[in-house]
Design an enzyme around this catalytic site. Structure first.
Site, PDB file in Angstrom:
ATOM      1  N   HIS A 334       0.890  -1.371  -0.208  1.00  0.00           N
ATOM      2  CA  HIS A 334      -0.095   0.094   0.028  1.00  0.00           C
ATOM      3  C   HIS A 334       0.808   1.198  -0.179  1.00  0.00           C
ATOM      4  O   HIS A 334       0.224   2.064   0.030  1.00  0.00           O
ATOM      5  CB  HIS A 334      -0.870   0.066   1.145  1.00  0.00           C
ATOM      6  CG  HIS A 334      -2.263  -0.849   0.925  1.00  0.00           C
ATOM      7  ND1 HIS A 334      -3.206  -0.527   0.538  1.00  0.00           N
ATOM      8  CD2 HIS A 334      -2.322  -2.202   1.484  1.00  0.00           C
ATOM      9  CE1 HIS A 334      -4.171  -1.415   0.471  1.00  0.00           C
ATOM     10  NE2 HIS A 334      -3.721  -2.443   1.178  1.00  0.00           N
ATOM     11  N   LYS A 522      -7.609  13.586   5.388  1.00  0.00           N
ATOM     12  CA  LYS A 522      -6.928  12.537   5.259  1.00  0.00           C
ATOM     13  C   LYS A 522      -5.968  12.407   6.474  1.00  0.00           C
ATOM     14  O   LYS A 522      -5.717  13.664   6.960  1.00  0.00           O
ATOM     15  CB  LYS A 522      -6.244  12.349   3.830  1.00  0.00           C
ATOM     16  CG  LYS A 522      -5.403  13.266   3.374  1.00  0.00           C
ATOM     17  CD  LYS A 522      -4.875  12.997   2.231  1.00  0.00           C
ATOM     18  CE  LYS A 522      -5.940  13.540   1.162  1.00  0.00           C
ATOM     19  NZ  LYS A 522      -6.178  12.361   0.501  1.00  0.00           N
ATOM     20  N   ARG A 523      -5.161  11.307   6.668  1.00  0.00           N
ATOM     21  CA  ARG A 523      -4.083  11.141   7.653  1.00  0.00           C
ATOM     22  C   ARG A 523      -3.167  12.284   7.429  1.00  0.00           C
ATOM     23  O   ARG A 523      -3.029  12.527   6.251  1.00  0.00           O
ATOM     24  CB  ARG A 523      -3.815   9.803   7.538  1.00  0.00           C
ATOM     25  CG  ARG A 523      -2.191   9.664   8.225  1.00  0.00           C
ATOM     26  CD  ARG A 523      -2.381   7.880   8.180  1.00  0.00           C
ATOM     27  NE  ARG A 523      -1.738   7.481   6.926  1.00  0.00           N
ATOM     28  CZ  ARG A 523      -0.567   7.310   6.408  1.00  0.00           C
ATOM     29  NH1 ARG A 523       0.423   8.012   7.089  1.00  0.00           N
ATOM     30  NH2 ARG A 523      -0.214   7.084   5.422  1.00  0.00           N
ATOM     31  N   THR A 631      -8.310   6.342  -1.611  1.00  0.00           N
ATOM     32  CA  THR A 631      -9.874   6.056  -1.745  1.00  0.00           C
ATOM     33  C   THR A 631     -10.501   7.292  -1.278  1.00  0.00           C
ATOM     34  O   THR A 631     -11.713   7.313  -2.078  1.00  0.00           O
ATOM     35  CB  THR A 631     -10.221   4.923  -0.739  1.00  0.00           C
ATOM     36  OG1 THR A 631      -9.653   5.316   0.601  1.00  0.00           O
ATOM     37  CG2 THR A 631      -9.375   3.609  -1.034  1.00  0.00           C
ATOM     38  N   LYS A 635     -14.200   8.475  -3.176  1.00  0.00           N
ATOM     39  CA  LYS A 635     -15.583   9.003  -2.607  1.00  0.00           C
ATOM     40  C   LYS A 635     -15.910  10.376  -2.909  1.00  0.00           C
ATOM     41  O   LYS A 635     -17.241  10.480  -3.375  1.00  0.00           O
ATOM     42  CB  LYS A 635     -15.230   8.813  -0.884  1.00  0.00           C
ATOM     43  CG  LYS A 635     -14.793   7.384  -0.444  1.00  0.00           C
ATOM     44  CD  LYS A 635     -14.430   7.451   0.851  1.00  0.00           C
ATOM     45  CE  LYS A 635     -13.873   6.207   1.296  1.00  0.00           C
ATOM     46  NZ  LYS A 635     -12.706   6.077   2.369  1.00  0.00           N
TER      47      LYS A 635
END
Length: 806
Positions: A334, A522-523, A631, A635
């Site tokens: 990933h 996001k992170r 991802t 969305k």
């Protein structure tokens, strides 16, 4: 199901659990009883699914994270019970939307890795595929984030309260014993049902909780050494307290590795026991009935652990066990980030499980012998070996041991083959493949954006698109219908107004829904470049202050949400920078009519479900070549936000689907970037790009304050001077600034033509089918897992048996 049956079941549970009739329940109690009732309704289908899959080939999805989000709404929609339950709750004097707010987000994941796992399980259930997830039952999640004086503060996320989480079912009779060199631990499984949409199939995520083999030392307790009596119990409970404990110290690393071994050993013991119970002890057949997908490097310890279980406990020879292992495991990478590939000091293995270390050493030795026979240079063999430099390299162990190695976007998979694992690819090219990520349209469109879902259903004439998102492509030409586009824009406006009301209550900040909602959620990591976003905002602020005029300016609300790892000092410094920006801008009446900044604390799935439907611009601005896929971009796309991003990850595939004219792309392309970085010196941009010096200097000239933490000086130095280990600005923040500014300003200007903007949004929505996780999981099932749905007749027969029994 009618209201009478629902009422009877809930009334029984209400009296049994709280000694009350339904109308007397608090909202919190009503949520508990309703959730348990839903569990009782899905139980026969869940059990029928388990028995239908019992002798089928199955896929086992090992992941450290499952960021599932709230369960009640998802289950009501998938089981087609939402309208019935909403009306029943109203009859009892409750508002279902208020009831659902009492459910906490399960603290089982952090970012895209966990959300992807949850989407895959959703799609597997919807497609009827025999796929089970395995992970850890974290009691306090990652952490609950608060922002205090602009700084991130971490608190326990106590998502499992005193009443328990009603969608978790303990299976104590299936507990297994885990052996460490210094400790013995029971792993107790808790099962979470995963309902499929429009199907009776219900899959499972099995989460393991740690319990001590000995509750406490009675002799020590009786000697009044009370603290000493429970030391071992506390050590055991530490295993499942939090996701990703801070591993900046030796003890933290030991706990991380202990966690990983805990859940893979427990899961493998269960899978092996299930195989033996159904198929006997012919383990040569094990790979014919089982595939184990390793979701990133966290579960890679499963490889030597399966070797240990086969050799030590099931009398297999080394060669027999190795043949089974190499046919069983598949690995998903990933990341391109070296830090995330996981390398562990050998001495930690020696401390926790010396037998596992010996097995890895044997694998390493045989690996080297295999490559020596191929006449590869010794230094190359060493760099590829699972053990070198005194560390166990988990990604290299996986690349050698697994029959499949996949990336998660086309560009990412190519980088694996040509850069990160190029030497493995040269030796075993057949292993490598791409499986572009996807997200479930059930949660990320149907559930979170009902207004848009209703519009799509009306245009399609049915809900079939929910399980075949590619059908929406047939609506592409509808972009030329002005009435449709006005309807779409009105839906977006209503969603934005809902978010405005929420943010006012949640953060105390007032927004105008007519602003562009420009969103990055996001992170928090340097390569994701929230810092670049913040520097742009500060530049816009200075420009607006200088001009003293708003002519031609599009009003923008900049919305952030992110958590930084507790030990990641610079990431926490970037959060401080963004919150200081928000305070500076939101308190300045000169600019409030044109810009606002919101940092949403404690970002999670439920917050995301509010934000995606309301977003206008999707910020996907990671340094090119460093993002595997994303991802979040998918969305946003499904919900009609336009991508502003780099030529990286799945951004490129979004562009392929909709055309670059329906996105806003900037920066270098991957083929050019290595050469660019080879001569890059951030000082040039700092001195020569208009306005850039001023925004960078604002970090240290008193414009904003870091409360004397040294955070802003650290960020400043990282951009301009670097350190002895790293050159200045390794994430190309200043290098991309001018291109980003130009593209982002163009995006904001484009928003002023609402009809054209609406057309772009529509094109993104109806061309998002490639990014459904149904497509991704179908590819895994056909090309890697080789699993299929069980016979429909068998399933229906089993379901009938269970329903009649109840």
């Amino acid at each position: 199901m009618d209201n009478k049956i629902l009422s009877e079941r809930m009334q029984i549970l209400s009296q049994a659990n709280y000694g009350k009739d339904l109308p007397s329940l608090t909202e919190r109690e009503f949520w508990q009883i309703l959730s348990r009732t839903i569990m009782s309704l899905l139980a026969p289908k869940w059990e029928a699914t388990r028995y239908a899959n019992i002798d089928q080939r199955q896929a086992h999805y090992f992941s450290a994270e499952f960021l599932v989000g709230r369960s009640l709404l998802n289950n009501l929609i998938n089981l087609n019970l939402y309208d019935t339950v909403r009306d029943f709750a109203a009859d009892q004097g409750y508002d279902l939307m208020d009831i659902m707010e009492h459910e906490s987000d399960p603290g089982l994941g952090n970012g895209g890795l966990g959300r992807l796992s949850a989407c895959f399980l959703d799609s597997s259930a919807t497609l009827g595929l025999p796929v089970t997830g395995y992970g850890i039952l974290y009691h306090y999640g990652l952490f609950r984030q608060a922002i205090e004086n602009g700084l991130q503060k971490e608190y326990p996320d106590n998502w499992i309260d005193n009443d328990g989480y009603p969608f978790l079912v303990p299976r104590r009779e299936e507990k297994v014993l885990i052996h460490y060199e210094d400790l013995k631990v029971y792993a107790v499984p808790y099962d979470l049902p995963v309902t499929g949409f429009g199907t009776d199939n219900i899959n499972t995520i099995r989460l393991w909780d740690a319990e001590p083999a000995q509750e406490f030392d009675f002799n020590l307790f009786n000697s009044q050494r009370f603290d000493d009596a429970v030391i071992e119990r506390n050590r055991v409970k530490d295993i499942c307290r939090v996701l990703y404990p801070n591993d900046s110290s030796y003890d933290g690393k030991v706990l991380r590795l202990r966690q990983q071994y805990f859940f893979v050993s427990a899961s493998l013991q269960y899978v092996l026991d299930s195989f033996k119970r159904i198929h006997g002890n012919d383990f040569s057949q094990f790979p014919n009935f089982n595939c184990i997908q390793l979701n990133d490097t966290h579960p890679v310890l499963a490889i030597p652990e399966l070797m240990r279980l086969l050799i030590d406990e099931n009398r297999q020879s080394w060669d027999e066990a190795w043949e089974i292992v190499r046919k069983t495991f598949a690995f998903t990478n990933h990341t391109m980030m070296e830090e995330a590939l996981e390398k562990w000091d050998i001495n930690i293995f020696q401390f926790l499980f010396p037998r596992i270390l010996n097995i890895i050493k044997e694998i390493d030795q045989r690996f080297e012998e295999e490559l020596i026979e191929k006449n590869l240079p010794e230094d190359l063999i060493q760099s590829m070996s699972p053990i070198h430099d005194g560390k166990v390299h988990m990604a290299l162990l996986a690349c050698y041991s697994c029959y499949s190695v996949n990336g998660v976007a086309a560009i990412h998979s190519n980088l694996l083959k040509n850069v990160l694992f190029k030497d493995f690819y040269k030796q075993w090219p057949g292993k490598f493949n791409n499986k572009t990520n996807g997200v479930t349209p059930r949660r990320w469109l149907l559930a979170c954006n009902p207004l848009l879902a209703e519009l799509l259903t009306a245009k399609m004439g049915s809900q079939d698109w929910v399980t075949d998102l590619n059908q929406l492509k047939s609506l592409t030409s509808e972009k030329n219908d002005p009435k449709l586009i006005r309807n779409l824009l009105e839906i977006k406006s209503q969603n934005k107004e809902k978010l405005v009301n929420f943010i006012k209550e949640y953060e105390g900040i007032e927004l105008d829904s007519s602003f562009v909602f420009d969103v990055q959620i996001k992170r928090l990591h340097e390569y994701k470049r929230q810092l670049l976003n913040g520097l742009f905002i500060l530049d816009q602020y200075f420009t607006l202050k200088d001009k003293g005029s708003s002519n031609g300016i599009t009003p923008v609300a900049y919305i952030f949400g992110a958590k930084a790892a507790p030990g990641y000092f610079r990431a926490k410094g970037i959060i401080k920078f963004l919150t200081e920006l928000a305070a500076l801008i939101n308190d300045d009446s000169d600019v409030n009519d044109y810009m606002r900044v919101v940092y949403l604390h404690n970002y999670n799935v439920t917050l995301a479900e509010r934000i995606f439907p309301a977003a206008d611009i999707s910020e996907q601005i990671s340094t090119v070549g460093m993002e595997a896929s994303w991802t979040g971009n998918m969305k946003f796309m499904m919900n009609g936000a336009l991508t502003l991003g780099t030529f990286d990850g799945a951004n490129l595939e979004i562009v392929d689907q909709v055309g670059e004219e329906n996105c806003f792309m900037f920066g270098p392309k991957i083929d050019d970037f290595p050469a660019t970085m080879s001569y890059y010196n951030s000082q040039w941009q700092y001195q020569n790009v208009q306005g850039l010096k001023r925004v960078v200097d604002a970090l240290i000239d008193g414009t904003i304050s870091d409360n004397r933490t040294g955070m802003f000086q650290d960020i400043y130095d990282s951009l301009l001077t670097g350190s002895q280990w790293q050159a200045g600005d390794p994430f190309y923040v200043l290098g991309d600034f001018e291109s980003y500014r130009k593209t982002r300003n163009y995006a904001h200007q484009s928003y002023q033509d609402q009809m054209r903007w609406g057309q772009k949004c529509w094109i993104n929505i109806v061309n998002s089918g490639r990014f459904s996780s149904d497509r991704t999981v179908s590819e895994y099932a056909q090309e890697i897992w080789r699993v299929r749905a069980p016979d429909v007749y068998l399933f229906d027969t089993l379901l009938s048996v269970w329903q009649n029994a109840l």
